[in-house]
Design an enzyme around this catalytic site. Structure first.
Site, short mmCIF file in Angstrom:
data_model
loop_
_atom_site.label_atom_id
_atom_site.label_comp_id
_atom_site.label_asym_id
_atom_site.label_seq_id
_atom_site.Cartn_x
_atom_site.Cartn_y
_atom_site.Cartn_z
N CYS A 52 72.72 42.51 27.96
CA CYS A 52 73.35 43.42 28.90
C CYS A 52 72.76 43.46 30.30
O CYS A 52 71.57 43.35 30.49
CB CYS A 52 73.33 44.81 28.32
SG CYS A 52 74.89 45.57 28.61
N CYS B 65 63.39 50.75 32.00
CA CYS B 65 62.59 49.91 31.09
C CYS B 65 62.36 48.55 31.76
O CYS B 65 63.30 47.96 32.31
CB CYS B 65 63.31 49.72 29.76
SG CYS B 65 63.75 51.28 28.98
N GLY C 277 73.32 51.51 30.06
CA GLY C 277 73.20 52.97 30.16
C GLY C 277 72.54 53.63 28.98
O GLY C 277 72.38 53.04 27.91
N CYS D 214 80.47 46.48 21.59
CA CYS D 214 79.29 47.11 22.17
C CYS D 214 79.72 47.67 23.52
O CYS D 214 80.17 46.93 24.39
CB CYS D 214 78.19 46.06 22.34
SG CYS D 214 76.74 46.70 23.19
N HIS E 291 60.15 49.74 20.43
CA HIS E 291 59.54 48.61 21.14
C HIS E 291 58.01 48.60 21.20
O HIS E 291 57.44 47.69 21.78
CB HIS E 291 60.08 48.48 22.57
CG HIS E 291 61.57 48.36 22.66
ND1 HIS E 291 62.32 47.67 21.73
CD2 HIS E 291 62.46 48.82 23.56
CE1 HIS E 291 63.60 47.73 22.07
NE2 HIS E 291 63.71 48.43 23.16
N CYS F 297 71.45 52.43 34.90
CA CYS F 297 70.66 53.29 34.02
C CYS F 297 69.42 53.73 34.77
O CYS F 297 68.87 52.98 35.56
CB CYS F 297 70.25 52.50 32.76
SG CYS F 297 69.29 53.47 31.59
N CYS G 233 64.53 45.28 30.94
CA CYS G 233 66.00 45.40 30.86
C CYS G 233 66.67 45.21 32.23
O CYS G 233 66.24 45.78 33.23
CB CYS G 233 66.34 46.78 30.31
SG CYS G 233 68.11 47.13 30.30
N GLU H 286 79.61 46.32 31.60
CA GLU H 286 79.75 45.22 30.64
C GLU H 286 80.07 45.75 29.26
O GLU H 286 79.69 46.86 28.89
CB GLU H 286 78.43 44.44 30.58
CG GLU H 286 78.08 43.79 31.89
CD GLU H 286 76.80 42.99 31.83
OE1 GLU H 286 76.30 42.72 30.70
OE2 GLU H 286 76.28 42.63 32.89
N SER I 243 65.23 52.89 20.35
CA SER I 243 64.56 51.73 20.95
C SER I 243 63.08 52.05 21.07
O SER I 243 62.65 52.66 22.04
CB SER I 243 65.17 51.44 22.32
OG SER I 243 66.54 51.18 22.18
N1 SAH Z 1 69.78 52.79 26.70
C1 SAH Z 1 69.89 52.65 25.31
C2 SAH Z 1 71.03 51.76 24.86
C3 SAH Z 1 71.31 50.55 25.68
S1 SAH Z 1 70.07 49.30 25.67
C4 SAH Z 1 68.58 52.14 24.74
O1 SAH Z 1 67.70 51.74 25.50
O2 SAH Z 1 68.45 52.17 23.52
C5 SAH Z 1 70.38 48.51 24.10
C6 SAH Z 1 69.19 47.81 23.51
O3 SAH Z 1 68.89 46.60 24.21
C7 SAH Z 1 67.92 48.64 23.55
O4 SAH Z 1 67.27 48.59 22.31
C8 SAH Z 1 67.13 47.95 24.62
O5 SAH Z 1 65.78 48.24 24.54
C9 SAH Z 1 67.49 46.52 24.39
N2 SAH Z 1 67.18 45.61 25.49
C10 SAH Z 1 67.33 45.82 26.80
N3 SAH Z 1 66.94 44.72 27.51
C11 SAH Z 1 66.53 43.80 26.61
C12 SAH Z 1 66.01 42.48 26.71
N4 SAH Z 1 65.84 41.89 27.89
N5 SAH Z 1 65.71 41.84 25.56
C13 SAH Z 1 65.90 42.45 24.37
N6 SAH Z 1 66.39 43.69 24.19
C14 SAH Z 1 66.69 44.37 25.32
FE1 SF4 Z 2 68.35 51.94 30.19
FE2 SF4 Z 2 68.33 51.16 27.63
FE3 SF4 Z 2 67.97 49.39 29.64
FE4 SF4 Z 2 66.06 51.15 29.09
S1 SF4 Z 2 66.80 49.51 27.74
S2 SF4 Z 2 66.81 50.62 31.15
S3 SF4 Z 2 67.26 52.92 28.51
S4 SF4 Z 2 69.81 50.55 29.21
#
Ligand code: SAH
Ligand code: SF4
Length: 343
Positions: free
Chosen positions: A325, A108, A151, A97, A208, A104, A111, A84, A206
């Site tokens: 994403c 997390c 990713g 983006c 959190h 990945c 995600c 995406e 990230s």
């Molecule tokens: N893997 C890297 C970059 C991609 S994720 C990372 O984790 O930083 C991009 C951002 O989207 C990260 O800050 C991630 O924590 C956040 N993210 C992922 N799923 C989410 C969700 N359901 N709600 C809000 N933020 C989310």
């Molecule tokens: Fe991967 Fe970033 Fe999603 Fe965590 S938030 S699973 S590191 S893409």
């Protein structure tokens, strides 16, 4: 390939020096076959077709937001995998983006990108091609890139670095490194390795959670490196680049959204030149996480600001097109599987 690598390769094929510039230029245009390099001799195009692989993206689905002009792409890669990408319009220009991996492995819990683990790393050109295509498809110049799609860029370290070198190349798209952000879930050795390049990009971490207990409950990476180790890496990184670090903080109801969390976060980041980006968590079908209500989000920000932190709440873009994403890929891949299974 960067021009300095392309040159010896083309020389080996018996080509004059000026070909390097020509071929490198073509590679910035989103062509899908070497045959489209029309000002190259036919025999060279044939040799390139035989010896090289163009790993550009093609559109599988495209969704346009009626609310704010955000465009979301689901791309198909040469091996049938999907990723995406999102194009967003801001006052200062267009931001893309991009994804850096298919899936990945970081896992997390909030995600959608990591739900089925890692499929494979993207090549540098697959990353670049997302930027080229978004610009070309919309007839706009891309001014900013965020590596925040599917990713973990630091888990695909070498290709991410090469992408940064390609996208900022003066003979290429020439997007300044200052206009690029790389987001990481906090792979500590990767942050140190990246510091060695001293790229003037924005490092986005990230976080959190303000402590190990909460962080471990939502991010497996926190079991490997503690919050203290991560923040130390950020401080060391900053000494090298002197750039402001951006901390992403997805607010999840009942998990990390209390006033105590805000205070703990402010204490943790004290003295670090940084910005906190509060993201109301996006609900994902496969989990039960919800975002807090608006009042609670505002309260969290106020608490941070009172402690001297610089914090903003991220504007939601593309709310009508599953712009967060990983979700679109899951849905369409299921659809495609069903279609494929039909007799
Ligand atoms: N893997 C890297 C970059 C991609 S994720 C990372 O984790 O930083 C991009 C951002 O989207 C990260 O800050 C991630 O924590 C956040 N993210 C992922 N799923 C989410 C969700 N359901 N709600 C809000 N933020 C989310
Ligand atoms: Fe991967 Fe970033 Fe999603 Fe965590 S938030 S699973 S590191 S893409």
């Amino acid at each position: 390939m960067l021009p300095e690598e392309l040159e010896p390769f083309l020389k080996e094929l018996g080509q004059p020096r000026f070909r390097t510039k020509q071929v490198f230029k073509w590679l910035q245009t989103g062509i899908s076959s070497f045959d489209e390099m029309t000002d190259l001799p036919k025999n060279l195009r044939t040799v390139l077709e035989e010896r090289c692989l163009l790993t550009g993206v093609t559109v599988e689905r495209k969704l346009c937001s009626q609310l704010d002009g955000t465009v979301k792409y689901l791309y198909r890669l040469h091996d049938g995998a999907h990723i995406e990408s999102v194009l967003m319009k801001y006052e200062h220009g267009y931001t893309v983006c991009i994804s850096t991996q298919v899936g990945c492995r970081m896992g997390c819990s909030f995600c959608a990108s990591g739900l089925n683990g890692l499929v494979r790393n993207l090549t540098p050109y697959e990353m670049l091609s997302q930027v080229i295509f978004a610009g070309r498809d919309n007839g706009v110049r891309i001014s900013n890139v965020v590596m925040m799609g599917m990713g973990e860029p630091l888990d695909n370290f070498n290709h991410s670095v090469r992408f940064l070198q390609l996208v900022s190349h003066p003979q290429g798209l020439n997007i300044g490194l200052r206009h690029i952000s790389l987001s990481t879930s906090g792979i500590v050795p990767g942050i140190y390795k990246l510091a060695e390049y001293a790229f003037p990009i924005t490092l986005s971490v990230s976080l959190h959670a303000p402590n190990d207990g909460i962080r471990k409950s939502i991010m497996p990476v926190a079991k490997r490196w503690s919050v203290a180790e991560l923040i130390q890496a950020c401080r060391d990184y900053q000494k090298v680049t002197t750039r402001r670090i951006s901390f992403e903080y997805a607010l999840i109801e009942g998990v990390n959204d209390s006033e105590q969390c805000a205070e703990e976060l402010a204490r943790l980041l004290k003295g670090l030149l940084c910005h906190v980006n509060l993201i109301p968590a996006n609900p994902v079908r496969e989990n039960s996480f919800q975002k807090p209500d608006r009042k609670k989000i505002e309260l969290f920000r106020t608490r941070l600001e009172k402690s001297g932190m610089n914090a903003t709440i991220r504007r939601t873009l593309g709310a009508d097109i599953e712009a967060s994403c990983g979700q679109l890929r899951r849905r369409v891949e299921k659809e495609l599987q069903r279609e494929g299974n039909k007799p």
